[in-house]
Design a protein around this motif. Structure first.
Motif, mmCIF file in Angstrom:
data_model
loop_
_atom_site.group_PDB
_atom_site.id
_atom_site.type_symbol
_atom_site.label_atom_id
_atom_site.label_comp_id
_atom_site.label_asym_id
_atom_site.label_seq_id
_atom_site.Cartn_x
_atom_site.Cartn_y
_atom_site.Cartn_z
ATOM 1 N N ALA A 90 0.697 -1.119 0.075
ATOM 2 C CA ALA A 90 0.201 -0.044 -0.111
ATOM 3 C C ALA A 90 0.811 1.342 -0.008
ATOM 4 N N THR A 258 -3.702 4.872 10.355
ATOM 5 C CA THR A 258 -5.011 4.330 9.877
ATOM 6 C C THR A 258 -5.761 5.491 8.946
ATOM 7 N N ASP A 263 -6.628 0.779 4.807
ATOM 8 C CA ASP A 263 -6.888 -0.582 4.376
ATOM 9 C C ASP A 263 -5.625 -1.712 4.987
ATOM 10 N N ASP A 265 -3.389 -3.578 7.634
ATOM 11 C CA ASP A 265 -3.650 -4.132 8.967
ATOM 12 C C ASP A 265 -2.323 -3.810 9.836
#
Length: 495
Positions: A90, A258, A263, A265
């Motif tokens: 990400a 976050t 998305d 973790d």
């Protein structure tokens, strides 16, 4: 120097200074320049004896507890964090081989010049940055010099200073104990085991409540300390293995991370990252990593210190009783006025430093486990004293080792003391008589020995008056303090 000060100085030299001139002398001393040829960084000018008088014995800890060591550990955490971010799908950051190597080299090759640069960024400003007046921010700016420009915004991304500091300190505590303190403790344990084996059979008068008691052997007494120290070492190892790491942002919620990447973790990411540093993952937390794990380490080290302080005191007493003889170094002065003396200074030094270390370790444990609400910064200055506590430990361990290396049991004195206290076989006498059914055995022996100086002949008279068979009488007559040591020798050899 004005005329009044000159007058005060002359009067004091002449021995005529009264109380009125004491203040003038004090002012003179406070204004005194450094001794010729010495600079402020000379060891004799150190505020702490750890960095002055004893620096040669504590410098092994410098790679783990110095300010430069803390800087380097912070650089390691920040560098590895950026690399971990780059591995997330990400995160739009890719770092290739040379770039990864450069980031790791930032801490692997970290040296005095780098530490000086970090400090200048913090206090003066450098590399185009104004003074940060913030030690972790200075590390962030330093690391930018080792990373491509596209990675700069990802250094310290979403972190609070405590995310970096808690990990860095635990890496250093682990290293200091594993690489420096634990080997010293193992060396002491091995010395004690050698004493136990070498003198397993050497009988020695025991003393309970300071009074002559059932004999033992010198080796068995050393075996007790070896076993205690071995158990203490195991507790230290367990505590170090339990060190934890926190990486969860400003309030322990991963809020910023976050918000930027909802998305991802982040909890799993943090657990993997902390584990990669060799620490257990701590969750949940506030802004700070609760220091219960550090307190467990400090308690475990203090436990070992308690064992060694007990040993130092006993060794001192053995020297005072002449049970232990000391090697005298050529040219060494034992007393400034009594030429004959060989003082047990290593045991005394060890005792003092162990007490100081445990005082500091107790303070650290009490202080670091409390924090106002999410966090206050009282822990920042307190944690900088971990190194001092460990240095007092190291100094004590080395002094105690020196003391053990310089002593030898004095067999003649040990046996002489046993022979001078034959009353200690009274326990064996009354126990054998109990076996033979004499219900007044304790009282008979007590009447003979309690508070009295007795001889083996006195015991023989007692045995002659008893209604016992010949075998039992021979058994009693064979008792001597030197042979009345039970299985002490076997215990010592099993150390």
């Amino acid at each position: 120097m004005n005329s009044h000060t000159n007058g005060v100085f002359r009067a004091s030299v002449a021995g005529k200074c009264t109380s009125s001139c004491v203040g003038g002398i004090g002012r003179l001393l406070r204004r005194a320049p450094p001794v010729g040829g010495m600079t402020d960084d000379h060891a004799l000018y150190a505020v702490s004896p750890l960095d002055g008088r004893y620096s040669g014995r504590t410098d092994a800890l410098a790679p783990y507890v110095s300010e430069a060591a803390l800087m380097r550990a912070r650089v390691e955490v920040e560098a590895e964090y950026v690399l971990a971010l780059a591995d997330l799908d990400a995160v739009p950051l890719e770092l290739v081989g040379d770039e990864r190597t450069a980031l790791r080299d930032a801490y692997k090759t970290f040296d005095a010049a780098d530490a000086d640069l970090v400090k200048r960024i913090e206090t003066e400003g450098a590399l185009g940055h104004a003074a940060t007046n913030h030690d972790v921010k200075a590390v962030e700016y330093f690391l930018r010099e080792h990373a491509p420009a596209r990675a700069h915004s990802w250094i310290h991304f979403g972190l609070t200073s405590e995310d970096v500091n808690n990990l860095a300190y635990r890496l250093l505590v682990d290293g200091a104990i594993t690489a420096v303190l634990t080997p010293e403790l193992r060396g002491l344990r091995d010395d004690l085991v050698s004493f136990a084996h070498d003198y397993a059979d050497l009988p020695m008068l025991a003393r309970t409540h300071g009074q002559p008691a059932t004999p033992t052997t010198f080796g068995k007494e050393m075996a007790v300390y070896a076993a205690r120290l071995g158990r203490a070492l195991a507790r230290i190892t367990d505590a170090v293995d339990g060190l934890t790491g926190k990486l969860a942002g400003a309030s322990g919620t991963w809020a910023a991370h976050t918000a930027a990447f909802p998305d991802v973790d982040w909890r799993s990411f943090a657990a993997r990252f902390v584990d990669s540093l060799g620490l257990a993952y701590a969750e949940p937390t506030t802004q700070v990593n609760p220091c219960d794990d550090l307190t467990a380490v400090f308690d475990a080290v203090a436990g070992a210190n308690g064992v060694l302080e007990d040993l130092a005191v006993d060794a001192w007493l053995y020297v005072s009783q002449r049970y232990l003889g000391q090697d005298a170094a050529d040219g060494e002065t034992g007393s400034s006025t009594m030429p004959h003396k060989v003082n047990p200074i290593d045991f005394e030094n060890a005792e003092g430093n162990l007490a100081k270390a445990n005082s500091d370790l107790g303070f650290l444990g009490d202080s670091l486990t409390t924090s106002r609400l999410q966090r206050d910064l009282s822990d920042s200055t307190v944690k900088r004293n971990i190194g001092a506590a460990f240095a007092h430990c190291l100094l004590a361990y080395r002094k105690l080792g020196d003391g053990l290396d310089a002593v030898t049991p004095n067999e003649a004195v040990l046996r002489e003391d046993l022979r001078a206290n034959p009353e200690v076989i009274g326990e064996a006498v009354q126990t054998i008589l109990r076996r033979e059914g004499h219900d007044d055995a304790y009282e008979r022996v007590k009447a003979l020995t309690r508070g009295e100086r007795v001889s083996l002949d006195d015991f023989k008279e007692l045995f002659a008056s008893l209604d016992i068979d010949a075998d039992t009488r021979d058994e009693l007559l064979a008792l001597t303090p030197e042979r009345y040591v039970g299985v002490a020798a076997d215990i010592a050899r099993d150390a």
